[in-house]
Design a protein around this motif. Structure first.
Motif, short mmCIF file in Angstrom:
data_model
loop_
_atom_site.label_atom_id
_atom_site.label_comp_id
_atom_site.label_asym_id
_atom_site.label_seq_id
_atom_site.Cartn_x
_atom_site.Cartn_y
_atom_site.Cartn_z
N VAL A 569 0.55 -0.74 0.11
CA VAL A 569 -0.20 -0.28 0.29
C VAL A 569 0.31 0.87 -0.02
O VAL A 569 2.23 1.49 0.95
N GLN A 570 0.53 2.11 -0.52
CA GLN A 570 1.38 3.23 -1.11
C GLN A 570 1.11 4.07 0.56
O GLN A 570 -0.23 4.38 1.17
N PRO A 571 2.67 4.90 0.89
CA PRO A 571 2.57 5.53 2.09
C PRO A 571 1.57 6.76 1.53
O PRO A 571 1.13 7.04 0.25
N PRO A 572 0.79 7.44 2.45
CA PRO A 572 0.02 9.10 2.59
C PRO A 572 0.40 9.64 1.19
O PRO A 572 2.06 10.06 1.38
N ALA A 573 -0.41 10.72 0.72
CA ALA A 573 -0.07 11.27 0.00
C ALA A 573 0.35 12.72 0.31
O ALA A 573 -0.10 13.34 1.53
N ASP A 574 1.39 13.75 -0.41
CA ASP A 574 1.91 14.03 0.05
C ASP A 574 0.44 15.85 0.54
O ASP A 574 0.99 16.20 1.31
N HIS A 578 1.24 17.22 4.29
CA HIS A 578 1.54 18.76 3.67
C HIS A 578 0.94 19.62 5.32
O HIS A 578 1.93 19.64 5.55
N PRO A 579 -0.25 19.60 6.53
CA PRO A 579 -0.46 19.76 6.91
C PRO A 579 0.31 19.19 8.20
O PRO A 579 -0.22 20.19 8.94
N LEU A 669 -6.73 8.63 8.87
CA LEU A 669 -6.11 9.76 10.20
C LEU A 669 -5.56 10.81 9.45
O LEU A 669 -6.63 11.40 9.89
N LEU A 670 -5.23 11.20 8.36
CA LEU A 670 -4.72 11.90 7.67
C LEU A 670 -5.46 12.13 7.00
O LEU A 670 -6.16 13.95 6.73
N GLU A 671 -6.38 11.87 5.92
CA GLU A 671 -7.69 12.60 5.37
C GLU A 671 -8.62 13.17 6.37
O GLU A 671 -9.52 13.36 5.61
#
Length: 766
Positions: A569-574, A578-579, A669-671
């Motif tokens: 699974v790809q890591p979270p997108a930039d 970024h935040p 979580l980031l989303e």
């Protein structure tokens, strides 16, 4: 007299320092029996003559209805030919005896002031009115004053205080509550308070005036010095934090009684029972949201407050005079051992305290306050110290070779073992501190001498950098038995419950060295006391800077974002990261990312504890911590609300292990943050996710033939929300679920687990 019989009776367990001989004297006299009772090393011996039915009743009462502080483990009864005690000669308490060949001796823990002594303390007509050191056979100092066994006054620090005629009369009177109360004292002959050149009541009033004026007082307690200030005064609490170098870790609060405790926290029946028990531990309780009586600086970052009731007459006097909650915390600088010696206290605490309320009764052994919390209507001990230690615990497997469990590095304890009994030493602290290491060695020497256990084998952690491991390797033991850290966690739970057959073990903590040379911390095993095989784990992530990542959860978060074990699974997108990275120091963020990508000083770990740290940092709950577990505490506190649905997660098969890949979880979580989701819901969802992952890992192990008993160990299971949810999901699978109660699930229980493994291995060899 016809029909009379004589019996030799030996009683083993916690039977010294608990009023057992006076109890036997009263019972035997009531039953019309003749003979004597005495202490022999750590147990009690009786020679009794009388009617057979009266003898049977005596033994039944000893077994089934001992004194409140006693714990009878075994009673051995032997018929003796002849009539050694003629009828009518009466029953007596004879001088103690020493038997060098006897079994290991048990040391009674300290006990909080009893209700009878408390009534006398505030009775103007009583001769012990307002006497801080009031005690009887049912309460008072024990382990902290014992210098040797058998337990008699001349072998305690109270030998320095000869009894006055009134106290001597009480001590010798079988009908008196203070009959053979070894720490017996009164204002005429006992210890006295001191404050500089003031004594007794004047000294007490000087301390009261200092605290009331916003000052900090070092108070000499049962097992060491305590730092006391007004818990309702924000400036006083803030100043204590500054001077003690404890910026965020919650302080314990002592309150006058249950009514005062209920003003500050929600208290159920279980919590009430443990708050008022003779152990008087600090109990972690849910704070009332609207309580305004204590300063917010007392327990920042958590909705739980540690409360306890007064343990001694001195504490009761302080609280009665001040009539407010008091911060009562360990008398030490951060990470140092609690001070016990008067000169040592003035050196260590001189820059913290505005005054010293001391006394002239020496403290022989160092005991900090115990800490517990209630889960599932049961009590879980988080720090086993005053009131609990060093009372022995059982092991399900007994080896002939006496041994010692050397313990871990943090939350250190040691364990002395002989004949299937474990004498678990008191909480010491972090061995990295030189003074703490010295305290460990002194405590070990003292307890080994008292119990007369001379270990011939040692069980120790695999980690060569632990000072406990180095201690084990440099001592002249016949056998050295290395025990993997997480196996010790799980063995501690299994052994406490008497489990010898195989089980599924879930060990979640910060870090421990695995048998493959990597760092572990999120492990699922199939194990028994003699061995284990790993069947599941969390994905590995780098610790940028090693130990620095533990102190800086933001680094841990960057490790997960940029260096998580690739599992498809790809890591979270930039756009999602970024935040988070924007709020960090840009230079440090670039530096840490470069470390991760180049693999420089980035040991990898499969750690549940470090994943909790990363999640807390991503949610903005703590990028830097000042004490171990602070970020996880903040995450649990943020989740203090309704249960939330789980975030995405997946398990993958890697090298015959099921591995939890948290990449989808962290992305979600980031989303959620970017989408404006509440941090509280995301924190709750993260807990649900880890619980569901755990249930799935266990379910796969059981499907592959693993047992249906599950042991939960490791410091992460101090998290009430995680423990409760995991317990619920596993029970829903029809599984038996066990966790530690008397033995801490954190590293304070490692020595007990090491002892359990070593004993089982040695017994298997035998």
């Amino acid at each position: 007299m016809s029909g009379r019989r004589t019996q030799h009776i030996e009683v083993f367990g916690r039977v010294q320092g608990v009023g057992f001989r006076p109890y036997v004297h009263r019972t035997a006299t009531e039953l019309g029996l003749d003979g004597w009772v005495c202490n022999v090393n750590g147990h009690v011996v009786l020679s009794v003559s009388g009617r057979p039915d009266a003898l049977r009743e005596l033994v039944a009462r000893i077994r089934g209805h001992p004194p409140p502080l006693a714990s009878v483990r075994r009673v051995e009864v032997t018929d003796v030919p002849g009539d050694e005690a003629p009828a009518g000669t009466g029953f007596t308490v004879v001088p103690s005896q020493a038997d060098p060949s006897a079994a290991p001796r048990e040391i009674p823990p300290d006990a909080a002031i009893c209700d009878a002594c408390l009534r006398e303390l505030f009775d103007p007509e009583d001769r012990r009115y307002r006497y801080p050191f009031i005690n009887c056979t049912d309460c008072g100092p024990r382990a902290t004053v014992i210098e040797d066994l058998p337990y008699d006054r001349e072998r305690t620090t109270m030998r320095r205080f000869p009894l006055c005629p009134d106290c001597a009369a009480e001590y010798a009177d079988p009908a008196d509550r203070r009959f053979h109360a070894e720490p017996l004292a009164c204002p005429v002959c006992g210890p006295r308070l001191a404050w500089d050149d003031l004594a007794s009541e004047d000294a007490l009033q000087a301390a009261v005036k200092t605290v009331a004026g916003g000052g900090i007082v070092a108070v000499k307690g049962l097992g060491g010095y305590q730092l006391v200030c007004d818990a309702t005064d924000p400036l006083a609490v803030t100043e204590l934090r500054h001077r003690k170098r404890r910026p965020a870790k919650p302080f314990a609060v002592m309150v006058r009684d249950l009514a005062a405790a209920r003003q500050l926290a929600y208290i159920g029946r279980t919590e009430e029972g443990v708050l008022t028990s003779p152990q008087r531990p600090v109990v972690l309780l849910r704070a009332r949201r609207r309580e305004v009586r204590i300063a917010p600086q007392v327990h920042p970052g958590t909705g739980r407050v540690g409360l306890f009731l007064p343990t001694t007459g001195l504490h009761h006097l302080l609280l009665r005079e001040l009539d407010r909650p008091l911060v009562v915390t360990s008398g030490n600088l951060a990470d140092e051992p609690i001070a016990t010696d008067d000169a040592e206290a003035r050196r260590a605490l001189g820059a913290i305290a505005d005054g010293f309320l001391t006394h002239d009764r020496p403290i022989r052994a160092r005991y900090d306050d115990s800490v517990v919390h209630a889960v599932h209507r049961g009590v879980l001990v988080l720090r086993r110290a005053r009131g609990y230690a060093p009372a022995p615990l059982a092991l399900p497997a007994s080896a002939a070779l006496p041994l010692v469990g050397a313990g871990a590095q943090l939350k250190h304890t040691f364990a002395l073992v002989e004949q299937g009994r474990v004498h678990l030493g008191t909480h010491t602290g972090d061995l990295a501190d030189a003074a703490t290491y010295d305290a460990f060695e002194a405590s070990y020497a003292h307890l080994a001498r008292l119990t007369r256990i001379a270990p011939r084998a040692v069980a120790h952690d695999l980690h060569p950098g632990y000072l406990s491991t180095q201690w084990a390797r440099t001592r002249s033991f016949e056998r050295r038995i290395p025990v993997q850290h997480h196996h010790a966690h799980l063995a501690a739970v299994a052994a406490e419950h008497g489990l010898t057959e195989p089980f599924v073990g879930v060990a979640y903590d910060g870090l421990g060295l695995g048998d493959d040379g990597t760092l572990w911390g999120g492990e699922v095993m199939v194990a028994d006391l003699t061995g284990y095989r790993r069947v599941g784990r969390f994905a590995r992530a780098p610790l940028p800077g090693g130990e620095a990542a533990v102190r800086h959860p933001a680094r841990m978060a960057l490790g997960y974002l940029h260096g998580l074990e690739p599992l498809g699974v790809q890591p979270p997108a930039d756009r999602l990261t970024h935040p988070f990275t924007e709020r960090l120091d840009a230079r440090e963020a670039r530096f840490v990312r470069a470390m991760v990508e180049r693999g420089v000083n980035c040991p990898r770990a499969s750690s549940a504890g470090r994943l909790f740290d990363a999640a807390a940092s991503l949610l903005g709950l703590g990028d830097t911590v000042s004490y171990e577990g602070q970020a996880a505490v903040a995450l649990e506190n943020a989740a203090d609300g309704p249960r939330a649905a789980a975030l995405p997660w997946r398990l993958v098969r890697v090298d015959d292990l099921w591995v939890y890949d948290p990449a989808p979880t962290l992305t979600a979580l980031l989303e959620g943050l970017v989408g404006g989701d509440q941090v509280s819901r995301l924190a709750a969802a993260f807990h649900t996710t880890v619980a569901e992952v755990t249930a799935a890992l266990v379910e796969r192990a059981v499907a592959d033939g693993a047992p249906s008993t599950v042991c939960l160990g490791g410091g992460c299971f101090q998290n009430r929300r995680l423990l409760t949810e995991v317990h619920r999901l596993l029970r829903a699978q029809g599984l038996r679920v066990l966790t530690g109660h008397a033995v801490p699930v954190n590293d304070g229980g490692i020595s007990y687990g090491q002892a359990a493994v070593a004993s089982a291995l040695l017994a298997k060899e035998e």
